[in-house]
Design a protein around this motif. Structure first.
Motif, PDB file in Angstrom:
ATOM      1  N   GLN A 176      -3.286  81.801  90.664  1.00  0.00           N
ATOM      2  CA  GLN A 176      -3.731  80.566  91.144  1.00  0.00           C
ATOM      3  C   GLN A 176      -5.271  79.984  91.362  1.00  0.00           C
ATOM      4  O   GLN A 176      -5.434  78.679  91.806  1.00  0.00           O
ATOM      5  N   SER A 177      -6.228  80.858  91.082  1.00  0.00           N
ATOM      6  CA  SER A 177      -7.506  80.434  91.206  1.00  0.00           C
ATOM      7  C   SER A 177      -7.901  79.218  90.245  1.00  0.00           C
ATOM      8  O   SER A 177      -7.211  79.159  89.138  1.00  0.00           O
ATOM      9  N   SER A 178      -8.884  78.586  90.550  1.00  0.00           N
ATOM     10  CA  SER A 178      -9.371  77.462  89.711  1.00  0.00           C
ATOM     11  C   SER A 178      -9.571  77.783  88.354  1.00  0.00           C
ATOM     12  O   SER A 178      -9.389  76.933  87.337  1.00  0.00           O
ATOM     13  N   LEU A 179     -10.442  79.008  88.208  1.00  0.00           N
ATOM     14  CA  LEU A 179     -11.065  79.286  87.003  1.00  0.00           C
ATOM     15  C   LEU A 179      -9.610  79.573  85.963  1.00  0.00           C
ATOM     16  O   LEU A 179      -9.668  79.359  84.786  1.00  0.00           O
ATOM     17  N   VAL A 180      -8.709  80.388  86.565  1.00  0.00           N
ATOM     18  CA  VAL A 180      -7.497  80.684  85.616  1.00  0.00           C
ATOM     19  C   VAL A 180      -6.977  79.464  85.266  1.00  0.00           C
ATOM     20  O   VAL A 180      -6.163  79.230  84.201  1.00  0.00           O
ATOM     21  N   GLN A 181      -6.562  78.538  86.455  1.00  0.00           N
ATOM     22  CA  GLN A 181      -5.760  77.400  86.024  1.00  0.00           C
ATOM     23  C   GLN A 181      -6.497  76.507  84.927  1.00  0.00           C
ATOM     24  O   GLN A 181      -5.986  75.993  84.261  1.00  0.00           O
ATOM     25  N   ARG A 182      -7.824  76.524  85.013  1.00  0.00           N
ATOM     26  CA  ARG A 182      -8.278  75.504  84.157  1.00  0.00           C
ATOM     27  C   ARG A 182      -8.615  76.144  82.716  1.00  0.00           C
ATOM     28  O   ARG A 182      -8.128  75.744  81.749  1.00  0.00           O
ATOM     29  N   LEU A 183      -8.972  77.411  82.596  1.00  0.00           N
ATOM     30  CA  LEU A 183      -9.481  78.046  81.358  1.00  0.00           C
ATOM     31  C   LEU A 183      -8.242  78.656  80.626  1.00  0.00           C
ATOM     32  O   LEU A 183      -8.417  78.733  79.490  1.00  0.00           O
ATOM     33  N   ARG A 184      -7.368  78.810  81.421  1.00  0.00           N
ATOM     34  CA  ARG A 184      -6.241  79.413  80.846  1.00  0.00           C
ATOM     35  C   ARG A 184      -4.753  78.268  80.691  1.00  0.00           C
ATOM     36  O   ARG A 184      -4.617  78.129  79.636  1.00  0.00           O
ATOM     37  N   GLU A 185      -4.513  77.984  81.788  1.00  0.00           N
ATOM     38  CA  GLU A 185      -3.370  77.011  81.861  1.00  0.00           C
ATOM     39  C   GLU A 185      -3.539  75.658  81.372  1.00  0.00           C
ATOM     40  O   GLU A 185      -2.775  75.083  80.632  1.00  0.00           O
ATOM     41  N   ARG A 186      -4.728  75.315  81.795  1.00  0.00           N
ATOM     42  CA  ARG A 186      -4.898  73.821  81.152  1.00  0.00           C
ATOM     43  C   ARG A 186      -5.323  73.653  79.798  1.00  0.00           C
ATOM     44  O   ARG A 186      -4.991  73.030  78.968  1.00  0.00           O
TER      45      ARG A 186
ATOM     46  N   ALA B 172      -6.166  76.588  77.683  1.00  0.00           N
ATOM     47  CA  ALA B 172      -5.872  77.712  76.665  1.00  0.00           C
ATOM     48  C   ALA B 172      -7.240  78.253  75.924  1.00  0.00           C
ATOM     49  O   ALA B 172      -7.015  78.752  75.098  1.00  0.00           O
ATOM     50  N   PHE B 173      -8.100  78.306  76.708  1.00  0.00           N
ATOM     51  CA  PHE B 173      -9.545  79.026  76.270  1.00  0.00           C
ATOM     52  C   PHE B 173      -9.410  80.480  76.203  1.00  0.00           C
ATOM     53  O   PHE B 173      -9.771  81.127  75.449  1.00  0.00           O
ATOM     54  N   THR B 174      -8.673  81.065  77.282  1.00  0.00           N
ATOM     55  CA  THR B 174      -8.616  82.425  77.237  1.00  0.00           C
ATOM     56  C   THR B 174      -7.464  82.779  78.025  1.00  0.00           C
ATOM     57  O   THR B 174      -6.380  82.186  78.430  1.00  0.00           O
ATOM     58  N   TYR B 175      -7.238  84.335  78.131  1.00  0.00           N
ATOM     59  CA  TYR B 175      -5.992  84.744  78.540  1.00  0.00           C
ATOM     60  C   TYR B 175      -6.053  85.020  79.854  1.00  0.00           C
ATOM     61  O   TYR B 175      -5.127  85.045  80.785  1.00  0.00           O
ATOM     62  N   ASP B 176      -6.946  85.437  80.441  1.00  0.00           N
ATOM     63  CA  ASP B 176      -7.567  85.937  81.664  1.00  0.00           C
ATOM     64  C   ASP B 176      -8.774  85.786  82.171  1.00  0.00           C
ATOM     65  O   ASP B 176      -9.695  85.770  81.247  1.00  0.00           O
ATOM     66  N   VAL B 177      -8.927  85.709  83.363  1.00  0.00           N
ATOM     67  CA  VAL B 177     -10.297  85.672  84.133  1.00  0.00           C
ATOM     68  C   VAL B 177     -10.268  86.977  85.108  1.00  0.00           C
ATOM     69  O   VAL B 177      -9.344  86.872  86.045  1.00  0.00           O
ATOM     70  N   THR B 178     -11.329  87.551  85.087  1.00  0.00           N
ATOM     71  CA  THR B 178     -11.564  88.840  85.605  1.00  0.00           C
ATOM     72  C   THR B 178     -12.541  88.505  86.739  1.00  0.00           C
ATOM     73  O   THR B 178     -13.806  88.286  86.533  1.00  0.00           O
ATOM     74  N   PRO B 179     -12.143  88.795  88.033  1.00  0.00           N
ATOM     75  CA  PRO B 179     -13.141  88.779  89.106  1.00  0.00           C
ATOM     76  C   PRO B 179     -14.241  89.706  89.064  1.00  0.00           C
ATOM     77  O   PRO B 179     -13.892  90.803  88.462  1.00  0.00           O
ATOM     78  N   GLU B 180     -15.278  89.587  89.236  1.00  0.00           N
ATOM     79  CA  GLU B 180     -16.319  90.615  89.250  1.00  0.00           C
ATOM     80  C   GLU B 180     -17.124  90.688  90.695  1.00  0.00           C
ATOM     81  O   GLU B 180     -17.206  89.727  91.313  1.00  0.00           O
ATOM     82  N   PHE B 181     -17.623  91.971  90.812  1.00  0.00           N
ATOM     83  CA  PHE B 181     -18.270  92.156  92.424  1.00  0.00           C
ATOM     84  C   PHE B 181     -19.427  93.053  92.253  1.00  0.00           C
ATOM     85  O   PHE B 181     -19.302  94.201  91.467  1.00  0.00           O
ATOM     86  N   GLY B 182     -20.288  92.692  93.014  1.00  0.00           N
ATOM     87  CA  GLY B 182     -21.499  93.578  93.235  1.00  0.00           C
ATOM     88  C   GLY B 182     -21.888  93.692  94.773  1.00  0.00           C
ATOM     89  O   GLY B 182     -21.036  93.129  95.392  1.00  0.00           O
ATOM     90  N   PRO B 183     -22.807  94.534  94.979  1.00  0.00           N
ATOM     91  CA  PRO B 183     -23.211  94.633  96.430  1.00  0.00           C
ATOM     92  C   PRO B 183     -23.308  93.211  97.223  1.00  0.00           C
ATOM     93  O   PRO B 183     -22.947  93.059  98.188  1.00  0.00           O
ATOM     94  N   THR B 184     -24.103  92.257  96.270  1.00  0.00           N
ATOM     95  CA  THR B 184     -24.490  91.337  97.070  1.00  0.00           C
ATOM     96  C   THR B 184     -24.071  89.860  96.440  1.00  0.00           C
ATOM     97  O   THR B 184     -24.483  88.801  96.594  1.00  0.00           O
ATOM     98  N   TRP B 185     -23.306  89.884  95.309  1.00  0.00           N
ATOM     99  CA  TRP B 185     -22.992  88.999  94.364  1.00  0.00           C
ATOM    100  C   TRP B 185     -21.492  89.007  94.042  1.00  0.00           C
ATOM    101  O   TRP B 185     -20.762  90.306  94.064  1.00  0.00           O
ATOM    102  N   ALA B 186     -20.863  88.028  93.598  1.00  0.00           N
ATOM    103  CA  ALA B 186     -19.513  88.164  93.086  1.00  0.00           C
ATOM    104  C   ALA B 186     -19.344  87.204  92.124  1.00  0.00           C
ATOM    105  O   ALA B 186     -20.710  86.484  91.484  1.00  0.00           O
ATOM    106  N   GLY B 187     -18.486  87.240  91.043  1.00  0.00           N
ATOM    107  CA  GLY B 187     -18.451  86.430  89.893  1.00  0.00           C
ATOM    108  C   GLY B 187     -17.073  86.474  88.914  1.00  0.00           C
ATOM    109  O   GLY B 187     -16.141  86.833  89.810  1.00  0.00           O
ATOM    110  N   ALA B 188     -17.105  86.171  87.830  1.00  0.00           N
ATOM    111  CA  ALA B 188     -16.087  86.052  87.161  1.00  0.00           C
ATOM    112  C   ALA B 188     -16.372  86.350  85.516  1.00  0.00           C
ATOM    113  O   ALA B 188     -17.590  85.830  85.338  1.00  0.00           O
ATOM    114  N   SER B 189     -15.333  86.746  84.705  1.00  0.00           N
ATOM    115  CA  SER B 189     -15.621  86.865  83.214  1.00  0.00           C
ATOM    116  C   SER B 189     -14.583  86.573  82.769  1.00  0.00           C
ATOM    117  O   SER B 189     -13.566  86.691  83.103  1.00  0.00           O
TER     118      SER B 189
END
Lengths: 437, 382
Positions: free
Chosen positions: B237-247, B249-266
């Protein structure tokens, strides 16, 4: 790729090891049949923090004919779409508002849909029942949805094939099985451009006719039973489409290709070797022995359906080691056909398998899927208690017989994958004996 | 520190957990060799094999673990093997393991997830020069990381034999008391970010001939931002999945990323979709503050549900100790995203011009894969 070194498993103490007691897998459950003919399994677990709904369909990619390859996978994607009308929220949006998450999968002969909601949501179980009933009765399949999901499935396949060894298994399947056989097609084949709305709806109907639904987790059984009977009271499910051929290994639908050795160059940094055998299906008495053999070999997997399946051994490493790997696999299967897995190693494998069964049973969604699989095929080993009994009863002779029957080198199909700048000659001795160039 | 947690069921898990984030000075490949080597040694031990016990060994950016997981009877019987593996002066890593790990280190520049991780961490060359795996280096790393102390703890969950675990732990120097630990990074306050935030650094990692592009975003993160991260990339349900996949169709999946003091997506897209996909992703990130309360409430529930689900497994139950709890109520506002880095891995010949044209305000650095991983070009023999 890590795998257990064969030498470590073979060098085991000579004395017999005691097997642990089989953990108890008993789950309190009740199976009901709704007015629409749907079988529903209710497995309440007081105190569980979540409730899950798991659909199991006795239908998968192998039910697609060649002209409609990929249709089952496409319909699995469509099953999360709009409910009741194009302008109404789709399944995933309604589930997300409940704090829930979803999942879906398509295998060769089975497929599934799953959802999980936290019990902290008031009325979580009842809301989930209604949501699944709405999906069952009111799923919207239209041209717009088909086109959108077709593009997404293309991305899914493109990402898989873009991996260094992504295309390898698809290549292997085309070699291992005769042309046109459903097993020769990748389960996630790109959906045909020719698939129509009517065909997708027919496929969804076919899946619904072969479905079991499981509710498991934190709920009271009385109100959920009542909610299920009320929500799934619609029209009886239409009869399923005729099942494709697949009576048994060697028969139409499960006809292996001629054993062969093939090479291909891929965009890979290292080499890979795949050795595969066609094996009998789910009901075969050799199934568990073949799974034990795969576990013993490491880097191997057994996939079986109703009539047939495949055992694939995979080895990765420098391309110059491909012959060494091939020779090692040949020695292993030849030895298994003579002596089977030695008793002490077999005991270790049995203990490890029991542990994995206990671990799988500890996860709510997997536990529910297992209950669904048991409901689909109650007479065939697949339920955890019978599965555990079968594993505990395995003998060395069982493994010897299974290897001798199915895993002799001349029956195998081999695919070697090499980096693009590699010379394929001179012949590698281990491969040449198996008929390679 | 020993934290027993008991429950019903036939399984047990004993886990050595080693914190890394405050020990950044430790050479990364060395830690990987140490933990992987100890894991390989345990997997080959007859006491582990006999019990069908699984050995989990590995490192994330925050933590390394070494664990025994299986039927309780098997875990109890394998405890002496774990104790021997942890006995510092006897630490040995077998030659084949070291050679395999050196090959992995050498091949990391061909592995997109490793490249993304290096790029998102913002530490070009973090994999470092060719590591040295001498026994004295391993023993020193063990002393700094594994030995009982502030940075390591031994914990157990499930139906294990408490007396046996305590005995093994105390014999190795752990005590059953709870020492004071350095506090976690403080939770952020929900203040508006200044409007003059610098543009994120844009790193283009050249992969000549690539037909697809991997794109990653990294932003500043604190424990209080868990719901925000779930809204952005944490689930379907995240905004990046809904936009990049469902709306789109740029990608199949968006992976959440985490570091000690940062977060992200790929995410992974076709090369010709890289610019529109990145534009769409940045649009979703910048419009986070417009998220309606019902959507925030749903994400909060999903965060609660995800953490509740971890309790289903012994490994998850032990991991929960290191995770911030889910908020009991939805946050009233979401902290705006302080975007730190954007990483694009793909064919620079096709991407550099369009990236410069589409994102002129982002300082762009082009780098080759080996320089990103090892702070220098790849040797010809690779």
């Amino acid at each position: 790729m890590l795998f257990v070194a064969l030498e470590l498993l073979v060098a085991a103490p000579a004395e017999a090891l005691e097997l642990p007691d089989a953990p108890s897998f008993a789950t309190s459950r009740e199976t009901i049949t709704t007015a629409s003919g749907l079988r529903v399994v209710l497995a309440p677990e007081p105190g569980a923090a979540q409730v899950t709904a798991q659909w199991l369909f006795d239908a998968g990619a192998n039910d697609d004919d060649a002209a409609h390859a990929g249709l089952a996978h496409l319909v699995e994607h469509l099953a999360f779409g709009p409910l009741g009308g194009v302008d109404l929220p789709d399944y995933d949006a309604r589930l997300g508002a409940l704090g829930g998450s979803s999942d879906g999968w398509t295998d060769r002969e089975r497929s599934g849909l799953g959802a999980m909601v936290p019990t902290v949501v008031p009325g979580a179980a009842a809301a989930l029942v209604q949501l699944e009933a709405d999906r069952w009765e009111r799923l919207v399949i239209d041209a717009q949805g088909i086109e959108k999901q077709r593009r997404i499935v293309h991305q899914e396949l493109a990402e898989t094939l873009d991996l260094a060894h992504g295309p390898d298994r698809a290549w292997l399947d085309t070699l291992l099985w005769a042309g046109g056989e459903p097993w020769s097609r990748h389960p996630q084949s790109p959906p045909s451009e020719a698939a129509t709305v009517e065909e997708a709806k027919a496929k969804w109907g076919h899946m619904r006719a072969r479905a079991v639904l499981v509710f498991a987790g934190g709920f009271e059984i009385e109100p959920v039973r009542a909610a299920v009977m009320a929500a799934f009271a619609g029209e009886p499910v239409l009869a399923a489409l005729p099942r494709g051929p697949g009576g048994g290994l060697g028969e139409p639908g499960c006809e292996p290709g001629a054993p062969a050795v093939r090479w291909r160059k891929g965009d890979v940094a290292e080499g890979a070797l795949y050795v595969a055998w066609p094996v009998p299906g789910r009901g075969s008495g050799d199934r568990l022995a073949l799974e034990a053999i795969a576990r013993w070999m490491g880097g191997a997997r057994v996939s079986v359906g109703e009539g047939c399946g495949e055992l694939v051994v995979e080895r990765r490493g420098g391309w110059w080691r491909i012959g060494e790997h091939a020779a090692s696999i040949r020695r292993a299967v030849t030895g298994l056909g003579r002596q089977g897995i030695d008793a002490a190693t077999l005991r270790r494998l049995q203990t490890a398998q029991l542990t994995d069964l206990a671990r799988a049973n500890g996860l709510l969604d997997l536990r529910a899927r297992i209950l669904g699989a048991c409901a689909l095929t109650p007479t065939i080993p697949g339920c955890l208690d019978r599965e555990a009994e079968g594993w505990l009863a395995l003998t060395v002779e069982d493994t010897r017989r299974a290897a001798a029957r199915w895993l002799f080198p001349e029956a195998s199909t081999t695919l070697a994958v090499m980096p693009p700048d590699t010379e394929f000659g001179p012949p590698i001795p281990g491969m040449r004996r198996w008929g390679g160039p | 520190m020993l934290l027993p947690t008991l429950n019903e069921g036939p399984l047990a898990r004993v886990e050595l957990s080693m914190r890394r984030e405050e020990n950044a000075a430790l050479n990364e490949p060395l830690i990987g060799v140490l933990v992987e080597g100890m894991g390989a040694r345990l997997r080959a031990d007859p006491r582990v094999l006999d019990g069908g016990v699984r050995v989990d060994a590995g490192c994330s950016s925050a933590r390394c673990i070494l664990a025994l997981d299986g039927l309780a009877s098997g875990v109890d019987a394998a405890l002496p093997a774990l104790a021997e593996a942890l006995a510092g002066p006897a630490v040995k890593v077998r030659g084949p393991t070291v050679r395999a790990l050196k090959r992995q280190w050498r091949g990391a520049w061909r592995v997109p997830p490793r490249l993304l991780d290096a790029g998102l961490r913002g530490e070009p060359g973090a994999a470092g020069p060719k590591p040295r795996f001498r026994p004295r280096d391993l023993r020193a790393a063990w002393g700094a990381l594994v030995a009982p102390g502030v940075w390591s703890e031994l914990a157990a969950a499930g139906a294990y034999d408490e007396a046996a675990v305590r005995s093994a732990a105390i014999g190795l120097g752990w005590s059953a008391s709870v020492p004071a630990l350095p506090s976690s990074p403080s939770s952020g306050t929900l203040e508006s970010a200044p409007s003059n935030l610098p543009s994120p650094a844009l790193t283009l990692v050249d992969w000549p001939g690539a037909t697809r592009a991997q794109i990653g975003l990294a932003w500043a993160h604190t424990d209080a931002d868990a719901v925000r991260e779930r809204l952005l990339a944490g689930d379907f349900q995240s905004s990046l999945v809904q936009r990049l996949r469902e709306r789109d169709a740029f990608t199949y999946d968006v992976t959440p990323e985490f570091g000690p003091t940062w977060a992200g997506a790929s995410f992974d897209v076709a090369t010709d979709a890289a610019i529109p996909a990145l534009t769409a992703a940045l649009s979703e990130v910048s419009h986070l503050e417009a998220t309606d309360p019902a959507t925030i409430a749903g994400a909060t529930l999903r965060q609660q549900s995800a953490l509740a689900g971890l309790d289903d497994t012994l490994a998850g139950r032990l991991a929960l100790r290191h995770l911030p709890p889910a908020p009991s109520e939805p946050p009233l506002a979401l902290a705006p995203v302080d975007l730190l880095r954007v990483v694009v891995i793909g064919d620079a010949e096709l991407l550099e011009g369009p990236l410069r044209a589409s994102f002129p305000a982002f300082p762009l650095t082009k780098i080759d894969r080996c320089t990103l991983m090892y702070a220098g070009p790849c040797p010809p023999s690779w």
